[in-house]
Design a protein around this motif. Sequence first.
Motif, PDB file in Angstrom:
ATOM      1  N   ARG A 106      10.029   7.004   5.414  1.00  0.00           N
ATOM      2  CA  ARG A 106      10.431   6.427   4.133  1.00  0.00           C
ATOM      3  C   ARG A 106      10.550   4.906   4.226  1.00  0.00           C
ATOM      4  O   ARG A 106      10.209   4.198   3.268  1.00  0.00           O
ATOM      5  CB  ARG A 106      11.760   7.044   3.691  1.00  0.00           C
ATOM      6  N   GLU A 156      -0.072  -7.428  -5.283  1.00  0.00           N
ATOM      7  CA  GLU A 156      -0.446  -7.372  -6.701  1.00  0.00           C
ATOM      8  C   GLU A 156       0.072  -8.595  -7.450  1.00  0.00           C
ATOM      9  O   GLU A 156      -0.651  -9.192  -8.278  1.00  0.00           O
ATOM     10  CB  GLU A 156       0.103  -6.086  -7.326  1.00  0.00           C
ATOM     11  N   ARG A 182       5.476  -0.534   2.736  1.00  0.00           N
ATOM     12  CA  ARG A 182       4.107  -0.564   2.216  1.00  0.00           C
ATOM     13  C   ARG A 182       4.095  -0.834   0.712  1.00  0.00           C
ATOM     14  O   ARG A 182       3.288  -1.636   0.213  1.00  0.00           O
ATOM     15  CB  ARG A 182       3.408   0.757   2.528  1.00  0.00           C
ATOM     16  N   ASN A 183       5.005  -0.167  -0.008  1.00  0.00           N
ATOM     17  CA  ASN A 183       5.069  -0.386  -1.459  1.00  0.00           C
ATOM     18  C   ASN A 183       5.460  -1.822  -1.788  1.00  0.00           C
ATOM     19  O   ASN A 183       4.948  -2.425  -2.734  1.00  0.00           O
ATOM     20  CB  ASN A 183       6.052   0.596  -2.095  1.00  0.00           C
ATOM     21  N   LEU A 184       6.403  -2.362  -0.999  1.00  0.00           N
ATOM     22  CA  LEU A 184       6.810  -3.749  -1.210  1.00  0.00           C
ATOM     23  C   LEU A 184       5.647  -4.697  -0.956  1.00  0.00           C
ATOM     24  O   LEU A 184       5.393  -5.627  -1.751  1.00  0.00           O
ATOM     25  CB  LEU A 184       7.984  -4.090  -0.287  1.00  0.00           C
ATOM     26  N   ILE A 214       7.091   3.634   4.041  1.00  0.00           N
ATOM     27  CA  ILE A 214       6.572   3.748   2.676  1.00  0.00           C
ATOM     28  C   ILE A 214       7.145   2.638   1.800  1.00  0.00           C
ATOM     29  O   ILE A 214       6.415   2.005   1.011  1.00  0.00           O
ATOM     30  CB  ILE A 214       6.897   5.139   2.098  1.00  0.00           C
ATOM     31  N   ARG A 215       8.469   2.391   1.942  1.00  0.00           N
ATOM     32  CA  ARG A 215       9.084   1.307   1.162  1.00  0.00           C
ATOM     33  C   ARG A 215       8.474  -0.037   1.525  1.00  0.00           C
ATOM     34  O   ARG A 215       8.206  -0.868   0.638  1.00  0.00           O
ATOM     35  CB  ARG A 215      10.601   1.285   1.402  1.00  0.00           C
ATOM     36  N   LYS A 241       2.483  -3.921  -1.152  1.00  0.00           N
ATOM     37  CA  LYS A 241       1.507  -3.711  -2.221  1.00  0.00           C
ATOM     38  C   LYS A 241       1.903  -4.466  -3.479  1.00  0.00           C
ATOM     39  O   LYS A 241       1.061  -5.101  -4.145  1.00  0.00           O
ATOM     40  CB  LYS A 241       1.393  -2.212  -2.502  1.00  0.00           C
ATOM     41  N   ARG A 242       3.218  -4.416  -3.806  1.00  0.00           N
ATOM     42  CA  ARG A 242       3.691  -5.122  -4.998  1.00  0.00           C
ATOM     43  C   ARG A 242       3.542  -6.629  -4.850  1.00  0.00           C
ATOM     44  O   ARG A 242       3.133  -7.336  -5.791  1.00  0.00           O
ATOM     45  CB  ARG A 242       5.144  -4.754  -5.265  1.00  0.00           C
TER      46      ARG A 242
END
Length: 208
Positions: free
Chosen positions: A156, A170, A162-164, A159-160, A166-167
């Motif tokens: 987790r 972006e 990676r999402n950070l 994943i957090r 990715k954001r």
Amino acid sequence: KNMWFGTTTGIVNYDCENNKINTHEPRTNILGVTLNDHFYAASEKIVLPYSNYSSRIDFIGISLVDAAKVNYKYRMLGLDSIWRYTSNRYVEFPKVTDGIYTFQLLACNNDGVWNTTSVEIGFEIGLPFWKKAWFYIVSLVVLIASIYLIIIWNTRKLIRARNLLKRLVEEKTILLQEEKEVVEKIKVELEEKNKDMTDSINYAKRIQ
């Protein structure tokens, strides 16, 4: 038979029966064992919970010819297998812990004739909880659950992260896109201004 001898101090009577070798084994018995000040008879089944116990074992060997010259040898299976000798009618073991123990005893008479078969007493001290099967099972389950939870937590966390990332990518992409649009707009404006200036110059030349 009796034999009589004359000496300078008088007549001595020698009883030949007293010179016979005593071939009779002593009658040997274990009276009981004392564990932490609690006495248990030899006939009892002794099973105790885990602890550190001081132990004393009392016994007696009976020889009718000369009771004072009875000697003993003993060993405590579960601690070691070495025979030890004593003239006392008890032995002490200051610390015994979990395990199955068997105390074996032999006695000999005044002429060194030993028992052919040992007498014995046994007792059992239970395992501590950290040596029991259920504790190993629980520990294994806890270990597996801990590893699983650590893997889940790390997953987790990744994943957090990676999402950070990715954001952030972006957002940076949007920012670059906006900057590109601004640059394109400025470029267009400059090209239009440059075209207007060029047209003005050409118009002025034609007027001249």
